[in-house]
Design a protein around this motif. Structure first.
Motif, mmCIF file in Angstrom:
data_model
loop_
_atom_site.group_PDB
_atom_site.id
_atom_site.type_symbol
_atom_site.label_atom_id
_atom_site.label_comp_id
_atom_site.label_asym_id
_atom_site.label_seq_id
_atom_site.Cartn_x
_atom_site.Cartn_y
_atom_site.Cartn_z
ATOM 1 N N PHE A 175 86.985 40.691 -69.443
ATOM 2 C CA PHE A 175 86.024 40.922 -68.381
ATOM 3 C C PHE A 175 86.651 40.661 -67.027
ATOM 4 O O PHE A 175 86.509 41.450 -66.092
ATOM 5 N N LEU A 176 87.361 39.580 -66.950
ATOM 6 C CA LEU A 176 87.951 39.187 -65.669
ATOM 7 C C LEU A 176 88.970 40.221 -65.198
ATOM 8 O O LEU A 176 88.943 40.669 -64.045
ATOM 9 N N ILE A 177 89.824 40.625 -66.123
ATOM 10 C CA ILE A 177 90.848 41.613 -65.749
ATOM 11 C C ILE A 177 90.188 42.903 -65.301
ATOM 12 O O ILE A 177 90.525 43.483 -64.261
ATOM 13 N N CYS A 178 89.221 43.349 -66.101
ATOM 14 C CA CYS A 178 88.570 44.606 -65.771
ATOM 15 C C CYS A 178 87.820 44.486 -64.462
ATOM 16 O O CYS A 178 87.738 45.448 -63.679
ATOM 17 N N ALA A 179 87.238 43.319 -64.235
ATOM 18 C CA ALA A 179 86.476 43.139 -63.003
ATOM 19 C C ALA A 179 87.382 43.327 -61.800
ATOM 20 O O ALA A 179 87.020 43.990 -60.829
ATOM 21 N N VAL A 180 88.566 42.771 -61.873
ATOM 22 C CA VAL A 180 89.495 42.938 -60.767
ATOM 23 C C VAL A 180 89.829 44.411 -60.566
ATOM 24 O O VAL A 180 89.859 44.920 -59.450
ATOM 25 N N ALA A 181 90.018 45.076 -61.687
ATOM 26 C CA ALA A 181 90.339 46.492 -61.572
ATOM 27 C C ALA A 181 89.158 47.273 -61.014
ATOM 28 O O ALA A 181 89.323 48.196 -60.219
ATOM 29 N N GLU A 182 87.971 46.901 -61.439
ATOM 30 C CA GLU A 182 86.785 47.629 -61.006
ATOM 31 C C GLU A 182 86.594 47.571 -59.505
ATOM 32 O O GLU A 182 86.108 48.521 -58.891
ATOM 33 N N ILE A 183 86.915 46.451 -58.925
ATOM 34 C CA ILE A 183 86.682 46.339 -57.490
ATOM 35 C C ILE A 183 87.943 46.656 -56.703
ATOM 36 O O ILE A 183 88.031 46.410 -55.502
ATOM 37 N N ASN A 184 88.906 47.252 -57.385
ATOM 38 C CA ASN A 184 90.123 47.711 -56.719
ATOM 39 C C ASN A 184 90.849 46.608 -55.977
ATOM 40 O O ASN A 184 91.395 46.825 -54.897
ATOM 41 N N ARG A 185 90.858 45.442 -56.528
ATOM 42 C CA ARG A 185 91.577 44.347 -55.884
ATOM 43 C C ARG A 185 92.983 44.248 -56.468
ATOM 44 O O ARG A 185 93.239 44.701 -57.589
ATOM 45 N N ALA A 186 93.862 43.645 -55.728
ATOM 46 C CA ALA A 186 95.213 43.424 -56.232
ATOM 47 C C ALA A 186 95.118 42.610 -57.521
ATOM 48 O O ALA A 186 94.264 41.719 -57.619
ATOM 49 N N PRO A 187 95.916 42.845 -58.516
ATOM 50 C CA PRO A 187 97.024 43.818 -58.525
ATOM 51 C C PRO A 187 96.613 45.230 -58.918
ATOM 52 O O PRO A 187 97.464 46.009 -59.324
ATOM 53 N N PHE A 188 95.338 45.520 -58.844
ATOM 54 C CA PHE A 188 94.886 46.850 -59.238
ATOM 55 C C PHE A 188 94.452 47.670 -58.032
ATOM 56 O O PHE A 188 93.590 48.499 -58.127
ATOM 57 N N ASP A 189 95.045 47.395 -56.890
ATOM 58 C CA ASP A 189 94.537 48.049 -55.683
ATOM 59 C C ASP A 189 95.256 49.354 -55.392
ATOM 60 O O ASP A 189 95.553 49.677 -54.253
ATOM 61 N N TYR A 193 83.826 43.784 -50.615
ATOM 62 C CA TYR A 193 83.579 42.338 -50.706
ATOM 63 C C TYR A 193 82.270 42.035 -51.403
ATOM 64 O O TYR A 193 82.165 41.075 -52.174
ATOM 65 N N ALA A 194 81.272 42.904 -51.169
ATOM 66 C CA ALA A 194 80.001 42.699 -51.883
ATOM 67 C C ALA A 194 80.226 42.839 -53.377
ATOM 68 O O ALA A 194 79.678 42.092 -54.199
ATOM 69 N N ASN A 195 81.072 43.795 -53.745
ATOM 70 C CA ASN A 195 81.372 43.954 -55.162
ATOM 71 C C ASN A 195 82.064 42.737 -55.721
ATOM 72 O O ASN A 195 81.838 42.328 -56.869
ATOM 73 N N MET A 196 82.920 42.144 -54.913
ATOM 74 C CA MET A 196 83.558 40.906 -55.360
ATOM 75 C C MET A 196 82.525 39.855 -55.672
ATOM 76 O O MET A 196 82.595 39.157 -56.701
ATOM 77 N N ILE A 197 81.550 39.750 -54.793
ATOM 78 C CA ILE A 197 80.492 38.762 -55.040
ATOM 79 C C ILE A 197 79.773 39.086 -56.334
ATOM 80 O O ILE A 197 79.535 38.211 -57.179
ATOM 81 N N THR A 198 79.459 40.359 -56.502
ATOM 82 C CA THR A 198 78.688 40.735 -57.688
ATOM 83 C C THR A 198 79.454 40.419 -58.969
ATOM 84 O O THR A 198 78.904 39.837 -59.904
#
Lengths: 119, 523, 103, 492, 328
Positions: free
Chosen positions: E204-218, E247-252
């Motif tokens: 979940f955590l890995i995918c979440a990072v990817a979902e919000i286009n954050r590094a390292p998935f940016d 950033y809102a997505n990060m919060i979510t």
């Protein structure tokens, strides 16, 4: 039922209103001094070459297709997951068959090279 | 199984099929072997049919050599074969003409001999089937199935316009017969409604109570199919094309046997099944028959192609047969049956002769010939006998048949009989004129002077036919005697079935005896 | 606050959507648009199912919608694949130009 | 929430399972087979079909017992096990088996992916079987979609061939379009009766509920959907293009299989669920039948591509089948079953000959390409001729017997007009079927066609079909009895 | 409870949550810059206000007054609409997440969730995935090669990882037997699901990072490859909106991770809301930390990782969990 969604609708209106208002305000406040260079597509400072609407890698379509299939499978997983505790063994077997078929599909795509981004 | 020790009729049908199987495994290049095999098989069939002839009991009116087996029980159709006095002569005609046709093909067919012989044997099987089937569905299967080999015979080994001719032949036949099929089914259902039993057994269906109005429709459907096959006057247009384009043997069998299926169909099916409708249709059909007689004769007169001439003469001759059948008395009907055989023999022989001359000159145009009697004396003699038979010279077979038909018809339809007599005269005119132009006078082409006369094989083909022509002409009684019981039975059956409003003409007292008796009885 | 929307409203809406889809299939020339119109038709039917399901107090309709969605997804996947294959060989998505087979 | 687990009777599913497993196995096996051994995949799929056929045969007597009207249900009414289903399992098994055989010669070097191909054929068969045995409209829909989706893909299987692409696209667009109508019909019937199970719909209507307008419209939409699938006029426009463009082996499969499956479902729905609409449906189908036969035959007259000609011919044959449907009664239904078998045999046979003649070379499908074949390839040409005679309905072939039953059923049902139109149509059809024979036997090839060695499998398919066609033409009683037994549970 | 009071409370809740979200988003930019600069051993914003605390406000004002540019070749309507499409889902997906236990205030019992819907989990996934339209349409509408490629990459990446994301929580659903987030939190009264579903949590955590286009998935906005990806042509407030959405997505997603795996607002001693915020910001810190630490994936690595590693693991995780749940 429907009633519990009321706050969400209000929130949607609020956010959408906020977004549109922001757009409008920035539209009203910002200066506008368009020049030809400013309005051209940005290509690192050199003149744009060709159209942006050209064909792109077929891999994107492949991903889209795979996604649709797997996503729909997941749709079936959710209701099952909720009541698995009551379904017991029956539900387990059903879903193992289902997921087994899904895995075979994945295996197939894998071996066929459908998951390779580089060719 | 009435008399025979085995299923002789089935054997007659199956034997050629076995021959086909045998031929398929023979190497196609060994043409001599193939030809001899085919001849042997058809000869064997002829011998078998002679057994049938000998064992046939003339006193019995009903079906003989009956074979019956379950076939498609759910629609009430069975495998049902039998022979009576009406079909026996035609059966013999078929088995007699086929070996001759095969023999005649030894020289005429140069290519694809194997396929050709396969077709001939299939055709033989189908033709026998048509004449011995007593179940409507079974009959239809043979009736239509026989089209396939004939289609190939004309289409593959025929003349330049063979494709047009063969398609026309098949489509005409199909168009008529599919409606007959519907009528057969309808008949079976009507019979089921009245008796509760679904059957396609001809003998069961005869004598069923079908309303007059329905009979008219069903008769029309059957009649159309048969009339096309005969062919009767407005439906005859396929015949000249098919004859002209067909190879010699095809023409022989087409004229000799296939056309008889139409007339046989009327006698075997249309009349006994729908007696009242048959009577109602008599004026129309007789009129068409007479028109056919005259039309055929007149058109034949102006032909310049020998085959086409004979083809039109067939239209004329079969008009006589139809006229006789619809006179519905014993002389006329027996005359018709006899005339079917006669026509098969004489026209078959004519086609064979034309084939022989065609093999030599590669043309059939009358104007190309002339004076052949000097170069080809044997040929001319045979031709003469056959021509006379076709005209109906007393002492030859044609006379007996036509005489019986005309006298029989005269009793009931004087007008038709008188006009039909005109056809006899016309026949003499066109046939003799043709003979004269071909055989006498000066030869119009130099090639005609150097032709070889017919040889042994060709004589072997012609002599049996000529003998038969003479035999029937001088002593028709053995054949006629075998018909008597069945024909009387047929006509009696129709009389019983008919209600008061329609009248089947009463038969005159029939005198049995020799040739003299026959003439006396006619007067 | 829970005003009941009558069944007929749902049915009319879905019928209208369905008809829009049909018209889209019949008059639009771009393959992708036609494809989308077909999906619209399927979803219009889904709406009908859900409406009936609610109206009849039967779960069947909603379950059927799941099936239909799966089918529609498979159709989309196959359809996309076919369209891509075609597009690779012939650079057009106009059905009027896809006429090698005489119609 | 109280959960009631459904009672599952596995017997109805038994014939489906080997096909499904086969479909998956072929897909996976292909991935691990070295290139030289790809033929094993075809063998594997044949085994799967054979297993299904054996199971069906096993179910016929021992499981269903001697009572002809015996019916067993899978999960609720989803899949029905009766002799009707079993009959279609067998027919579809036969179709599938012949298809696989004739594909083996067609695919070898056609740059095709064997695993996918056979897997799709098996899945498509599975869908057809499901459709034939479905006791619930939704299951029928799922079956329909399963086989349609597989067939869309198969139609476009020659990915680099533009005609194949086009065929697939047209099939997809029109097929999906038709499915939407079908589905809408289901939705409306669901709304009107509260269920999609055929038995319950029948019970609902028998309960004294008059068919509501909603129900009538639903029935009409179902008719449209079925009309598309069986390619009846005026819903036929996809068929010629699709059949022409698809790989030949796939065309054969589509022509034979789709029709059987669609008619199976058509019959079940028509007879079981909607007897209330009999009058209206019969009138509509009467019109469809006449149009279908006539248009199919007339247009077939002028075709010069053999696949396209057979495509129109298949439309015409759908018309004959509809005649039997209108006629109804046990004879009508039995004649449909019989005809479907005959139809499958002669069509698959004809296509097997086409394939045996062309091997996997560039398609040569114009009728003129067949000139002189009768003498170059006597056996294959003779078989082709037999299939053509059968399609034309000339005895002694299966096609004739089929037509005999259909038209006698029509007469039994007092549809004289329909029968007359039908037989006249079959006379028209004689012309274009015989044209093939004319070209094969009676015209010379402009340039002699190079001889392609026929594949053993395709020849096997040809031989099986010829034997079947002739057998049914000479001894039809056995199959007809089988058909009559099969419908006892459906048509009563 | 009288309807009027109810409405007032509801609107109040919405207003408070929305306000706090806006504020958080603004200050997360500051937080990120500060943390990154600490990681990189520099100061970060210091000029505007003490420790640069007023920097976000200055940035906002600056963007508001920036010139609005609509490129000539762009599809004008979509170009304007796309940022809104990105922003709205980002802000409304929070609506179903419970941020505290039921409290009593002014004699009223108040659920600390804007809307407790019975399919809350599906709602979040559904709404959150709508955000992709904002990105892909923005990329497409700009009519710029970088933007288009960025949009495509974003969509391909997001749909690829969305599969594993959705699959990773199926275990949670099985354990809690509900799709309501409130009930999922309730189900963790005894033990947090991170204990029972560690693999699910990691996926979940890995995918979440990817979902919000954050590094390292940016990758969609990779400066070095695509300049700025899908929003290369965007400026002024439209640019800001994409920023806010991210950033809102990060919060979510942080809130979701908290709710699904860390027991939501549950925790000893401190008030629930505080626990919730602590956990939430823990994740946010984690995301920033990741950005400061990890290099960017290559695109093919990213896709391969998603399809060949995460997806099979997620499926196996579901099967294993299912066996335990069904046979318990």
């Amino acid at each position: 039922m429907l009633f519990s969604y009321l706050p969400i609708f209000i929130l949607i209106l609020l956010v959408a209103g906020f977004a549109l208002a922001t757009l409008f305000v920035s539209h009203a406040l910002g200066p506008r001094r368009p020049t030809q260079a400013k309005l051209a597509p940005y290509e690192c400072g050199i003149d744009p070459v060709g159209s942006a609407r050209e064909r792109f890698s077929v891999k994107f379509y492949l991903v889209a297709m795979l996604f649709i299939i797997f996503d729909i499978e997941i749709v079936f997983l959710y209701p099952w997951a909720v009541i698995l505790s009551s379904l017991r063994l029956f539900g387990l077997i059903e879903m193992i068959v289902f997921l087994g078929i899904l895995l075979i599909g994945l295996l197939y795509v894998w071996r066929r090279g459908g998951l390779e981004w580089t060719t | 199984m009435s008399q025979a020790g085995g299923p002789i009729l089935s054997t007659l049908i199956v034997l050629p099929l076995l021959g086909v199987l045998l031929l398929t495994i023979v190497d196609g290049a060994r043409e001599g072997l193939i030809k001899r095999l085919a001849l042997a098989v058809s000869g064997l069939d002829l011998l078998l049919s002679l057994i049938v002839y000998v064992r046939f009991d003339p006193a019995q009116a009903g079906m003989q050599f009956v074979e019956r087996a379950s076939w498609i029980p759910s629609i009430g159709s069975s495998y049902f074969l039998g022979v009576d006095g009406i079909s026996l002569p035609l059966l013999l005609l078929t088995t007699f003409l086929t070996p001759i046709a095969i023999l005649a093909s030894f020289s005429g067919i140069a290519s694809r001999v194997k396929a050709y012989m396969i077709c001939m044997l299939l055709l033989l099987s189908g033709m026998i089937g048509v004449f011995v089937a007593l179940d409507l569905v079974l009959f239809y299967v043979f009736w239509e199935g026989m089209l396939i080999p004939m289609y190939f015979l004309i289409g593959v080994w025929g003349g330049p316009r063979r494709i047009y001719a063969t398609l026309k032949f098949v489509l005409f036949t199909m168009a008529g017969s599919v409606l007959m099929l519907l009528a057969m089914i309808a008949l079976a259902f009507l019979h089921q409604e009245s008796t509760g039993q679904l059957t396609f057994d001809l003998l069961e269906l005869i004598g069923g109570s079908i309303s007059y109005g329905t009979q008219l429709w069903l008769f029309a459907a059957f009649g159309l199919a048969f009339a096309i096959k005969v062919p009767m006057f407005p439906f005859h247009t396929w015949l000249p094309d098919a004859h002209v384009e067909a190879p010699t043997a095809g023409s022989v069998l087409l004229a000799g046997v296939l056309l008889k299926m139409g007339t046989y169909g009327f006698l075997r099916f249309a009349l006994p099944l729908f007696p009242e409708a048959a009577v109602a249709f008599t004026p129309l059909i007789s009129a068409l028959a007479v028109i056919g007689i005259l039309y055929g004769a007149l058109v034949a007169m102006v032909q310049d192609d020998l085959k086409r001439l004979i083809a039109y003469s067939s239209v004329s001759h079969l008009g006589f047969v139809m006229l006789g059948i619809f006179a519905m008395n014993v002389q006329a009907v027996e005359g018709s049956i006899l005339q079917m055989v006669n026509h098969g023999l004489s026209t078959g022989a004519l086609f064979l002769l034309i084939g022989m001359i065609y093999e030599r000159r590669h043309t059939r145009m009358i104007e190309e010939f002339g004076g052949l009697s000097r170069t080809l004396p044997r040929f001319a003699l045979c031709f003469l006998v056959v021509t006379m038979s076709s005209i109906g010279l007393p002492g030859l077979n044609g006379f007996v048949g036509e005489f019986l038909i005309l006298t029989g018809t005269f009793r009931v339809h004087k007008g038709f009989a008188v006009i039909a007599t005109l056809g006899v005269i016309l026949a003499a005119v066109y046939m003799l004129w043709m003979w004269q132009r071909v055989m006498w006078g000066k030869s119009r082409r130099a090639e005609n002077l150097t032709l070889n006369d017919i040889g042994c094989r060709e004589m072997a083909i012609l002599v049996p036919i000529i003998l038969l022509i003479l035999w029937i002409g001088l002593n028709p009684n053995p054949l006629l005697r075998r018909m008597d019981a069945s024909v009387i039975h047929l006509l009696d059956g129709m009389r019983i079935a008919a209600t008061s409003e329609v009248q089947i003409p009463p038969s005159p007292p029939f005198v049995k005896g020799g040739w003299g008796d026959l003439v006396r009885s006619a007067n | 606050m829970t005003a009941t929307v009558p069944l007929s409203a749902y049915l009319i809406l879905s019928a209208v959507l369905f008809v829009i889809g049909v018209i889209g299939v019949l008059i639009r020339r771009n393959v992708l648009v036609i494809f989308m119109a077909i999906e619209l038709m399927l979803n219009a039917v889904n709406l009908t199912f859900v409406a009936f399901s609610r109206f009849l107090h039967s779960m069947d309709g909603q379950i059927i919608v799941l099936f239909v969605m799966a089918v529609a997804a498979a159709e989309v996947a196959v359809g996309l694949a076919i369209i891509i294959a075609l597009h690779r060989n012939k650079e057009s998505l106009n059905v009027d130009e896809i006429n090698l087979l005489k119609g | 929430m109280e959960l009631v687990l459904p009672q599952i009777d596995w017997a109805p599913f038994a014939p489906l399972i080997p096909v499904a497993i086969g479909g998956l196995t072929t897909l996976v096996t292909d991935l691990f087979l070295p290139p030289g051994r790809k033929y094993l995949i075809a063998i594997l799929s044949l085994m799967a079909i054979a297993a299904s056929i054996l199971i069906s045969i096993g179910l016929w007597g021992p499981i269903l017992g001697s009572d002809l009207e015996m019916v067993r249900y899978g999960i609720h009414d989803a899949v029905v096990l009766d002799r009707f289903s079993l009959f279609f399992y067998l027919v579809l098994g036969l179709v599938s088996m012949l298809t696989i055989l004739l594909s083996m010669g067609h695919l070898d070097t056609a740059a095709a992916d064997q695993g996918e191909y056979y897997s799709l054929v098996l899945f498509s068969t599975l869908g057809m079987m499901l459709m034939a045995a479905g006791g619930d409209l939704i299951v029928i829909f799922l079956g329909l979609e399963t086989f349609s989706l597989a067939l869309y893909t198969l139609a476009g299987f020659w990915r680099t061939d533009l005609r194949s692409n086009e065929s697939a696209l047209k099939y997809l667009l029109l097929g999906a379009f038709a499915s939407a109508f079908f589905l809408y019909g289901i939705a409306l019937i669901y709304g009107a009766t509260g269920t999609t199970m055929l038995r319950q719909i029948a019970a609902f209507l028998a309960d004294g509920h008059p068919p509501a307008p909603l129900f009538m419209i639903g029935g009409g939409l179902l008719l449209v959907g079925f009309g598309f699938k069986i390619a009846s006029v005026p819903f036929h426009m996809w068929a010629p293009d699709v059949y022409e463009g698809a790989p030949t082996s796939v065309t054969a499969f589509m022509i034979a299989g789709t029709k059987a499956a669609a008619f199976a479902a058509f019959l079940r729905v028509f007879l079981l669920a909607l007897p209330a609409l009999h009058v209206q449906w019969s009138m509509a189908i009467w019109v469809l039948a006449v149009l279908t036969m006539t248009v199919g035959n007339l247009v077939a007259l002028v075709q010069d591509n053999i696949k396209r000609m057979l495509a129109y011919s298949s439309i015409a044959h759908a018309g004959y089948l509809l005649v039997a449907l209108v006629a109804g009664g046990s004879s009508g239904v039995a004649s449909i079953l019989f005809y479907l078998v005959a139809y499958a045999l002669m069509n698959l046979g004809a296509f097997a000959v086409i394939i045996a003649l062309q091997g996997n070379e560039q398609e040569r499908l114009l009728l003129t390409d067949y000139a002189g074949l009768g003498w170059q390839r006597p056996v294959l040409a003779a078989c082709m001729a037999i299939f053509m005679f059968s399609l034309a309905g000339i005895p002694p072939t299966a096609g004739f017997m089929g037509k005999l039953y259909i038209f006698s059923a029509a007469l039994e049902g007092h549809y004289l007009g329909l029968a007359v139109i039908g037989v006249l149509n079959s006379v028209i059809s004689v012309y274009f079927y015989l044209r093939v024979i004319v070209i094969m036997y009676m015209s010379e090839a402009a340039s002699p066609r190079p001889l392609v060695p026929a594949s053993v499998a395709a020849v096997l398919a040809v031989v099986m079909s010829v034997l079947g066609t002739l057998h049914l033409g000479l001894f039809p009683a056995g199959l007809l009895d089988l058909a009559r037994q099969s419908i006892a549970a459906v048509a009563g | 409870m009288p309807e009027g009071t109810f409405l007032v409370l509801m609107v109040a809740k919405i207003a408070v949550v929305f306000g706090l979200m806006l504020l958080s988003v603004a200050y997360m930019t500051w937080l990120e810059r500060k943390i990154l600069s600490d990681i990189q051993v520099r100061l970060g914003p210091m000029r505007v206000g003490p420790h640069g605390l007023l920097q976000p406000i200055a940035d906002g004002l600056k963007l508001l007054f920036k010139e609005e540019i609509v490129p000539q070749a762009a599809d004008r309507t979509l170009y304007l609409l796309a940022p809104v499409l990105a922003l709205v889902p980002a802000f409304i997906s929070f609506a179903v997440i419970p941020f505290g236990d039921r409290i009593r205030l002014f004699g009223q019992s108040i659920d600390l969730v804007i809307a407790d819907v019975n399919i809350g989990l599906l709602y979040v996934f559904g709404v959150a995935s709508l955000g992709i339209y904002g990105i892909v349409l923005g990329g497409w509408a700009s009519n710029n090669k970088y933007a288009l490629l960025g949009g495509l990459r974003a969509s391909a990446q997001m749909i690829s990882y969305e599969l594993s994301l959705s699959l990773s929580v199926v275990g949670v659903v099985m354990l809690s037997q509900s799709l309501s987030l409130v009930q999922i939190v309730d189900a963790q009264a005894r033990v947090w699901f991170i204990v029972l579903q560690p693999i699910g949590f990691i996926i979940f955590l890995i995918c979440a990072v990817a979902e919000i286009n954050r590094a390292p998935f940016d990758l969609p906005e990779a400066e070095t490859e695509l300049v700025a990806g899908f929003h290369v042509e965007y400026s002024s407030m439209k640019f800001a909106m994409y920023f806010m959405a991210e950033y809102a997505n990060m919060i979510t997603v942080s809130a979701m991770a908290t709710t699904l795996f860390l027991g939501g607002w549950r925790g000893p001693w401190l008030p629930p809301v505080v626990w919730f915020l602590i956990k939430l910001y823990l994740f946010i810190f984690l995301f920033i930390w990741l950005r400061g630490t990890l290099p960017r994936f290559r695109y093919d690595q990213l896709m391969r990782f998603g399809w060949k590693v995460l997806l099979p693991i997620a499926l196996v995780n579901i099967m294993v969990t299912a066996v335990f749940v069904a046979l318990r």
